[in-house]
Design a protein around this motif. Structure first.
Motif, PDB file in Angstrom:
ATOM      1  N   PRO A   1     -16.293   6.005   2.005  1.00  0.00           N
ATOM      2  CA  PRO A   1     -16.668   7.173   1.199  1.00  0.00           C
ATOM      3  C   PRO A   1     -16.999   6.860  -0.254  1.00  0.00           C
ATOM      4  CG  PRO A   1     -14.619   7.546   2.412  1.00  0.00           C
ATOM      5  CD  PRO A   1     -14.922   6.093   2.496  1.00  0.00           C
ATOM      6  N   GLU A   2     -16.622   5.663  -0.752  1.00  0.00           N
ATOM      7  CA  GLU A   2     -16.960   5.315  -2.130  1.00  0.00           C
ATOM      8  C   GLU A   2     -18.468   5.159  -2.309  1.00  0.00           C
ATOM      9  OE1 GLU A   2     -13.772   2.505  -4.069  1.00  0.00           O
ATOM     10  OE2 GLU A   2     -13.896   2.058  -1.926  1.00  0.00           O
ATOM     11  N   GLY A   3     -19.156   4.747  -1.244  1.00  0.00           N
ATOM     12  CA  GLY A   3     -20.603   4.603  -1.319  1.00  0.00           C
ATOM     13  C   GLY A   3     -21.077   3.310  -1.920  1.00  0.00           C
ATOM     14  N   THR A   4     -20.187   2.515  -2.488  1.00  0.00           N
ATOM     15  CA  THR A   4     -20.548   1.223  -3.065  1.00  0.00           C
ATOM     16  C   THR A   4     -19.286   0.387  -3.226  1.00  0.00           C
ATOM     17  OG1 THR A   4     -21.734   0.128  -4.885  1.00  0.00           O
ATOM     18  CG2 THR A   4     -20.290   1.946  -5.480  1.00  0.00           C
ATOM     19  N   THR A   5     -19.455  -0.884  -3.491  1.00  0.00           N
ATOM     20  CA  THR A   5     -18.314  -1.782  -3.632  1.00  0.00           C
ATOM     21  C   THR A   5     -17.766  -1.774  -5.054  1.00  0.00           C
ATOM     22  OG1 THR A   5     -19.802  -3.632  -4.106  1.00  0.00           O
ATOM     23  CG2 THR A   5     -19.150  -3.302  -1.807  1.00  0.00           C
ATOM     24  N   CYS A   6     -16.508  -2.138  -5.180  1.00  0.00           N
ATOM     25  CA  CYS A   6     -15.865  -2.297  -6.486  1.00  0.00           C
ATOM     26  C   CYS A   6     -14.972  -3.526  -6.413  1.00  0.00           C
ATOM     27  CB  CYS A   6     -15.050  -1.054  -6.846  1.00  0.00           C
ATOM     28  SG  CYS A   6     -14.283  -1.146  -8.491  1.00  0.00           S
ATOM     29  N   ARG A   7     -15.131  -4.455  -7.362  1.00  0.00           N
ATOM     30  CA  ARG A   7     -14.408  -5.720  -7.311  1.00  0.00           C
ATOM     31  C   ARG A   7     -13.002  -5.630  -7.888  1.00  0.00           C
ATOM     32  NH1 ARG A   7     -19.159  -9.537  -9.861  1.00  0.00           N
ATOM     33  NH2 ARG A   7     -20.625  -9.454  -8.104  1.00  0.00           N
ATOM     34  N   GLU A   8     -12.821  -4.784  -8.872  1.00  0.00           N
ATOM     35  CA  GLU A   8     -11.550  -4.697  -9.564  1.00  0.00           C
ATOM     36  C   GLU A   8     -10.587  -3.760  -8.830  1.00  0.00           C
ATOM     37  OE1 GLU A   8     -10.781  -6.648 -12.281  1.00  0.00           O
ATOM     38  OE2 GLU A   8     -12.661  -7.562 -11.673  1.00  0.00           O
ATOM     39  N   PRO A   9      -9.308  -3.743  -9.200  1.00  0.00           N
ATOM     40  CA  PRO A   9      -8.321  -2.898  -8.502  1.00  0.00           C
ATOM     41  C   PRO A   9      -8.448  -1.419  -8.842  1.00  0.00           C
ATOM     42  CG  PRO A   9      -7.264  -4.075 -10.300  1.00  0.00           C
ATOM     43  CD  PRO A   9      -8.663  -4.615 -10.207  1.00  0.00           C
ATOM     44  N   TYR A  10      -9.595  -0.859  -8.509  1.00  0.00           N
ATOM     45  CA  TYR A  10      -9.872   0.562  -8.715  1.00  0.00           C
ATOM     46  C   TYR A  10     -10.577   1.104  -7.471  1.00  0.00           C
ATOM     47  CZ  TYR A  10      -8.972  -0.352 -13.677  1.00  0.00           C
ATOM     48  OH  TYR A  10      -8.394  -0.732 -14.868  1.00  0.00           O
TER      49      TYR A  10
ATOM     50  N   ARG B   1      -3.799  -6.376 -18.263  1.00  0.00           N
ATOM     51  CA  ARG B   1      -4.905  -5.491 -17.920  1.00  0.00           C
ATOM     52  C   ARG B   1      -4.672  -4.065 -18.414  1.00  0.00           C
ATOM     53  NH1 ARG B   1      -8.985  -5.016 -14.132  1.00  0.00           N
ATOM     54  NH2 ARG B   1      -8.592  -7.126 -13.397  1.00  0.00           N
ATOM     55  N   GLU B   2      -3.432  -3.595 -18.330  1.00  0.00           N
ATOM     56  CA  GLU B   2      -3.159  -2.220 -18.726  1.00  0.00           C
ATOM     57  C   GLU B   2      -3.319  -1.988 -20.227  1.00  0.00           C
ATOM     58  OE1 GLU B   2       0.751  -4.463 -18.089  1.00  0.00           O
ATOM     59  OE2 GLU B   2      -1.143  -4.149 -17.015  1.00  0.00           O
ATOM     60  N   ARG B   3      -3.436  -3.056 -21.000  1.00  0.00           N
ATOM     61  CA  ARG B   3      -3.614  -2.921 -22.449  1.00  0.00           C
ATOM     62  C   ARG B   3      -5.029  -3.270 -22.898  1.00  0.00           C
ATOM     63  NH1 ARG B   3       0.908  -6.676 -24.559  1.00  0.00           N
ATOM     64  NH2 ARG B   3      -0.271  -6.427 -26.493  1.00  0.00           N
ATOM     65  N   TYR B   4      -5.953  -3.388 -21.960  1.00  0.00           N
ATOM     66  CA  TYR B   4      -7.340  -3.629 -22.336  1.00  0.00           C
ATOM     67  C   TYR B   4      -7.853  -2.482 -23.216  1.00  0.00           C
ATOM     68  CZ  TYR B   4      -7.986  -7.488 -18.996  1.00  0.00           C
ATOM     69  OH  TYR B   4      -7.911  -8.678 -18.331  1.00  0.00           O
ATOM     70  N   PRO B   5      -8.747  -2.780 -24.160  1.00  0.00           N
ATOM     71  CA  PRO B   5      -9.316  -1.705 -24.998  1.00  0.00           C
ATOM     72  C   PRO B   5      -9.962  -0.600 -24.173  1.00  0.00           C
ATOM     73  CG  PRO B   5      -9.925  -3.864 -25.842  1.00  0.00           C
ATOM     74  CD  PRO B   5      -9.265  -4.106 -24.534  1.00  0.00           C
ATOM     75  N   LYS B   6     -10.657  -0.976 -23.102  1.00  0.00           N
ATOM     76  CA  LYS B   6     -11.245  -0.039 -22.157  1.00  0.00           C
ATOM     77  C   LYS B   6     -11.020  -0.589 -20.754  1.00  0.00           C
ATOM     78  CE  LYS B   6     -15.014   1.953 -24.920  1.00  0.00           C
ATOM     79  NZ  LYS B   6     -16.492   2.153 -24.988  1.00  0.00           N
ATOM     80  N   PRO B   7     -10.855   0.267 -19.758  1.00  0.00           N
ATOM     81  CA  PRO B   7     -10.672  -0.239 -18.393  1.00  0.00           C
ATOM     82  C   PRO B   7     -11.889  -1.051 -17.941  1.00  0.00           C
ATOM     83  CG  PRO B   7     -10.103   2.087 -18.529  1.00  0.00           C
ATOM     84  CD  PRO B   7     -10.752   1.736 -19.831  1.00  0.00           C
ATOM     85  N   LEU B   8     -11.629  -2.211 -17.379  1.00  0.00           N
ATOM     86  CA  LEU B   8     -12.694  -3.060 -16.851  1.00  0.00           C
ATOM     87  C   LEU B   8     -12.845  -2.744 -15.366  1.00  0.00           C
ATOM     88  CD1 LEU B   8     -14.676  -5.426 -17.380  1.00  0.00           C
ATOM     89  CD2 LEU B   8     -12.854  -6.970 -16.661  1.00  0.00           C
ATOM     90  N   ILE B   9     -13.755  -1.835 -15.043  1.00  0.00           N
ATOM     91  CA  ILE B   9     -13.924  -1.367 -13.669  1.00  0.00           C
ATOM     92  C   ILE B   9     -15.131  -2.024 -13.009  1.00  0.00           C
ATOM     93  CG2 ILE B   9     -14.261   0.668 -12.203  1.00  0.00           C
ATOM     94  CD1 ILE B   9     -12.879   2.310 -14.344  1.00  0.00           C
ATOM     95  N   PHE B  10     -16.241  -2.072 -13.724  1.00  0.00           N
ATOM     96  CA  PHE B  10     -17.478  -2.604 -13.157  1.00  0.00           C
ATOM     97  C   PHE B  10     -17.858  -3.909 -13.849  1.00  0.00           C
ATOM     98  CE2 PHE B  10     -18.348   2.123 -12.745  1.00  0.00           C
ATOM     99  CZ  PHE B  10     -17.947   2.172 -11.413  1.00  0.00           C
ATOM    100  N   HIS B  11     -18.283  -4.868 -13.074  1.00  0.00           N
ATOM    101  CA  HIS B  11     -18.929  -6.065 -13.606  1.00  0.00           C
ATOM    102  C   HIS B  11     -19.756  -6.678 -12.486  1.00  0.00           C
ATOM    103  CE1 HIS B  11     -16.117  -8.896 -11.590  1.00  0.00           C
ATOM    104  NE2 HIS B  11     -15.208  -7.983 -11.846  1.00  0.00           N
ATOM    105  N   ASP B  12     -20.704  -7.506 -12.873  1.00  0.00           N
ATOM    106  CA  ASP B  12     -21.669  -8.048 -11.917  1.00  0.00           C
ATOM    107  C   ASP B  12     -21.672  -9.567 -12.004  1.00  0.00           C
ATOM    108  OD1 ASP B  12     -23.473  -7.767  -9.882  1.00  0.00           O
ATOM    109  OD2 ASP B  12     -25.176  -7.238 -11.151  1.00  0.00           O
ATOM    110  N   GLY B  13     -22.625 -10.185 -11.303  1.00  0.00           N
ATOM    111  CA  GLY B  13     -22.726 -11.640 -11.311  1.00  0.00           C
ATOM    112  C   GLY B  13     -22.110 -12.247 -10.068  1.00  0.00           C
ATOM    113  N   ARG B  14     -22.509 -13.463  -9.772  1.00  0.00           N
ATOM    114  CA  ARG B  14     -22.011 -14.154  -8.589  1.00  0.00           C
ATOM    115  C   ARG B  14     -20.781 -15.018  -8.862  1.00  0.00           C
ATOM    116  NH1 ARG B  14     -23.590 -11.847  -3.935  1.00  0.00           N
ATOM    117  NH2 ARG B  14     -25.851 -11.733  -3.716  1.00  0.00           N
TER     118      ARG B  14
ATOM    119  N   ASP C   1      -9.219  -5.332   1.616  1.00  0.00           N
ATOM    120  CA  ASP C   1      -9.312  -6.048   0.350  1.00  0.00           C
ATOM    121  C   ASP C   1      -9.793  -7.463   0.619  1.00  0.00           C
ATOM    122  OD1 ASP C   1      -9.218  -6.469  -2.349  1.00  0.00           O
ATOM    123  OD2 ASP C   1      -7.078  -6.906  -2.425  1.00  0.00           O
ATOM    124  N   ALA C   2     -10.648  -7.965  -0.261  1.00  0.00           N
ATOM    125  CA  ALA C   2     -11.219  -9.307  -0.116  1.00  0.00           C
ATOM    126  C   ALA C   2     -10.875 -10.145  -1.339  1.00  0.00           C
ATOM    127  CB  ALA C   2     -12.737  -9.227   0.057  1.00  0.00           C
ATOM    128  N   GLN C   3     -10.630 -11.431  -1.116  1.00  0.00           N
ATOM    129  CA  GLN C   3     -10.310 -12.358  -2.193  1.00  0.00           C
ATOM    130  C   GLN C   3     -11.247 -13.561  -2.127  1.00  0.00           C
ATOM    131  OE1 GLN C   3      -8.093 -11.717  -4.573  1.00  0.00           O
ATOM    132  NE2 GLN C   3      -7.474  -9.776  -3.602  1.00  0.00           N
TER     133      GLN C   3
END
Length: 529
Positions: free
Chosen positions: A409-418, A261-274, A439-441
């Protein structure tokens, strides 16, 4: 617009192209050679399987599936578009068509045309584009071939990617995340009905994959220096005349070439879908077989949280497969202290409910944009924020005077470790604060969505075979780290964010709710009633 009015237009396009498509299916189905050990033709290209050629400053053509990605499978990505951009019914239909695709060949034009038709017929380009931007990048990124990415993609002077799937499925990821110079792939036919555009499900000429690349190279009048392909894929045969050197990726090397993950071209912070898993044919079949039971379990698990008292709900939830772990809870937190502001990370809509279960007492929670159904079935009191800073501060102060309060305080959810940026409003209202790391899994379905139906979030989360939650209390914020100790609200918020990030092993960011929803849904994130 009714689908009945769209169907005749689609049928007309399909009939017009019937003869051409039939010829294409016939020729491709019978000419495909299934033996992956066939000797490669070396007329015009040097073939390399062991040594990695130097790509510095050269034009390199990458087979996206099998070259740049560690797997040649196409079906899972069509399934993601069918399920997330279409519906469960469309996904089920595509699954039923998999035997036909398997017989024709998943990488042959015949099989690709079948998958493309079932996946895209009647689908709006906007929906397909949303899936390509917010859902597919996660699955692509997790399956990048580290060896190819490090030694061939990064040093290449001009990066050209070719995909056998429709170009709309991969182009956004390849250009925005991977910085590709060109993406070659087949195009989908579009019909306009009543001012809206819809896919017909039929592919335009020259057809899937390499034929489109051949047209591009003929137009440019250039020849690729290196082509990177999978050893078992038929693309390596037809690419030979259009490249000077051919590098074949073996299955053995691809299995171990996982990109961290630390070598991804760009950080993968947001994604959607069920869907929380890669929907291969076998995994999708298992998902549909379990889904009826999962929905029953979801109703039972939600009912347990609403009806049963806290001291019984733990055992009852565990009996029905919910894994719940809590730590760091001091006795004075649950009994003696009053008017405590619990500052929580935000992973799903049931965060405040899990906090309440851990404390064994009801704690009101402030929410930002919550559906009416979620408010009705919530076993705790929820209070909506108005986005007016003064009014929200007054309301939260009044709630704290009455007792404890939970805030995210984030105001919204985030699925990834950020962790997203923390609003400093909570730090300006109270000095008696306690950070709570939640944290949820999940394994099958995500319990959050940005562009879907938010009222289904709790149902989706509890429909997983074994949903897991972790609640860790980190102790009261030291007085010298609060406003009473001379700190500003922003300093307190940043300290609490870092404290929670360290406890969970998450990275802190400055991104906000607006950033998330503008990327995933094209909105400001406010729920419209």
């Amino acid at each position: 617009m009714s689908f009945r009015r769209i169907l005749p237009k689609i049928a007309a396009h399909w009939i017009i192209n019937l003869y051409r498509a039939a010829r294409k299916l016939r020729s491709d189905a019978f000419q495909y050679n299934r033996n992956s050990n066939t000797r490669l033709s070396t007329a015009g290209a040097a073939v390399s399987r062991c040594t990695i050629p130097s790509a510095i400053g050269r034009m390199v053509v990458f087979d996206f599936h099998g070259g740049l990605l560690r797997s040649t499978a196409l079906f899972p990505y069509f399934m993601l578009v069918a399920c997330e951009g279409g519906s469960l019914l469309r996904a089920l239909l595509l699954l039923c068509c998999f035997p036909v695709v398997w017989v024709l060949g998943e990488h042959v034009a015949a099989g690709i045309r079948v998958m493309a038709f079932v996946t895209f017929v009647g689908l709006r380009p906007r929906d397909a584009d949303l899936v390509a931007r917010s859902i597919l990048p996660k699955f692509y990124m997790e399956r990048l071939n580290a060896q190819v990415y490090d030694h061939l993609w990064l040093p290449a002077g001009r990066k050209v990617a070719v995909t056998s799937a429709p170009r709309v499925m991969a182009e956004w990821f390849l250009k925005e995340y991977m910085a590709a110079d060109m993406v070659a792939g087949c195009e989908l036919q579009i019909v306009k009905v009543g001012g809206r555009c819809y896919f017909t499900g039929l592919l335009c000429e020259p057809g899937p994959g390499v034929p489109a690349l051949r047209e591009v190279l003929r137009t440019d009048g250039t020849m690729a220096d290196i082509a990177v392909v999978d050893s078992s894929c038929p693309l390596d045969h037809v690419l030979v005349p259009y490249c000077k050197e051919l590098y074949s990726v073996t299955k053995e090397s691809a299995k171990t070439a996982l990109l961290p993950r630390e070598r991804y071209p760009k950080p993968l912070i947001f994604h959607d879908g069920r869907l929380a898993f890669l929907p291969t044919a076998s995994a999708t079949l298992a998902f549909f077989l379990f889904l009826p039971l999962g929905l029953i379990l979801s109703v039972i698990r939600i009912s347990i949280g609403i009806v049963l008292p806290y001291n019984i709900s733990f055992a009852a939830s565990a009996l029905f497969g919910v894994r719940f772990r809590t730590s760091g809870l001091a006795k004075d937190t649950a009994a003696k202290r009053r008017g405590v502001l619990f500052v929580c990370t935000h992973r799903t809509l049931v965060d405040p409910v899990m906090l309440t279960a851990a404390l064994q007492k009801p704690v009101p929670a402030v929410t930002y944009s919550l559906s009416r159904l979620s408010e009705i079935i919530a076993p705790i009191r929820t209070v909506r924020l108005t986005r007016d800073r003064e009014r929200d501060a007054e309301m939260m102060s009044r709630l704290l005077e009455q007792g404890d309060l939970a805030v995210c305080p984030e105001g919204t959810t985030c699925r990834e470790p950020y962790l997203l940026r923390f609003s400093p409003l909570f730090a300006e209202l109270a000095d008696d604060m306690e950070p709570v790391a939640l944290d949820a899994q999940v394994t099958s379905l995500y319990g959050t969505t940005a562009s879907g139906r938010k009222w289904l979030d709790p149902v989706a989360f509890f429909a997983n075979p074994a949903p897991a939650y972790r609640v860790e209390f980190l102790g009261a914020v030291p007085r010298d780290r609060t406003r009473a100790g001379g700190r500003t609200g922003a300093e307190v918020a940043n300290w609490v964010q870092q404290r929670l990030g360290d406890a969970l092993g998450f990275e802190c960011t400055g991104l906000t709710r607006r950033d998330k929803y503008s990327m995933l849904a094209g909105t400001d994130g406010v729920l419209r009633e």
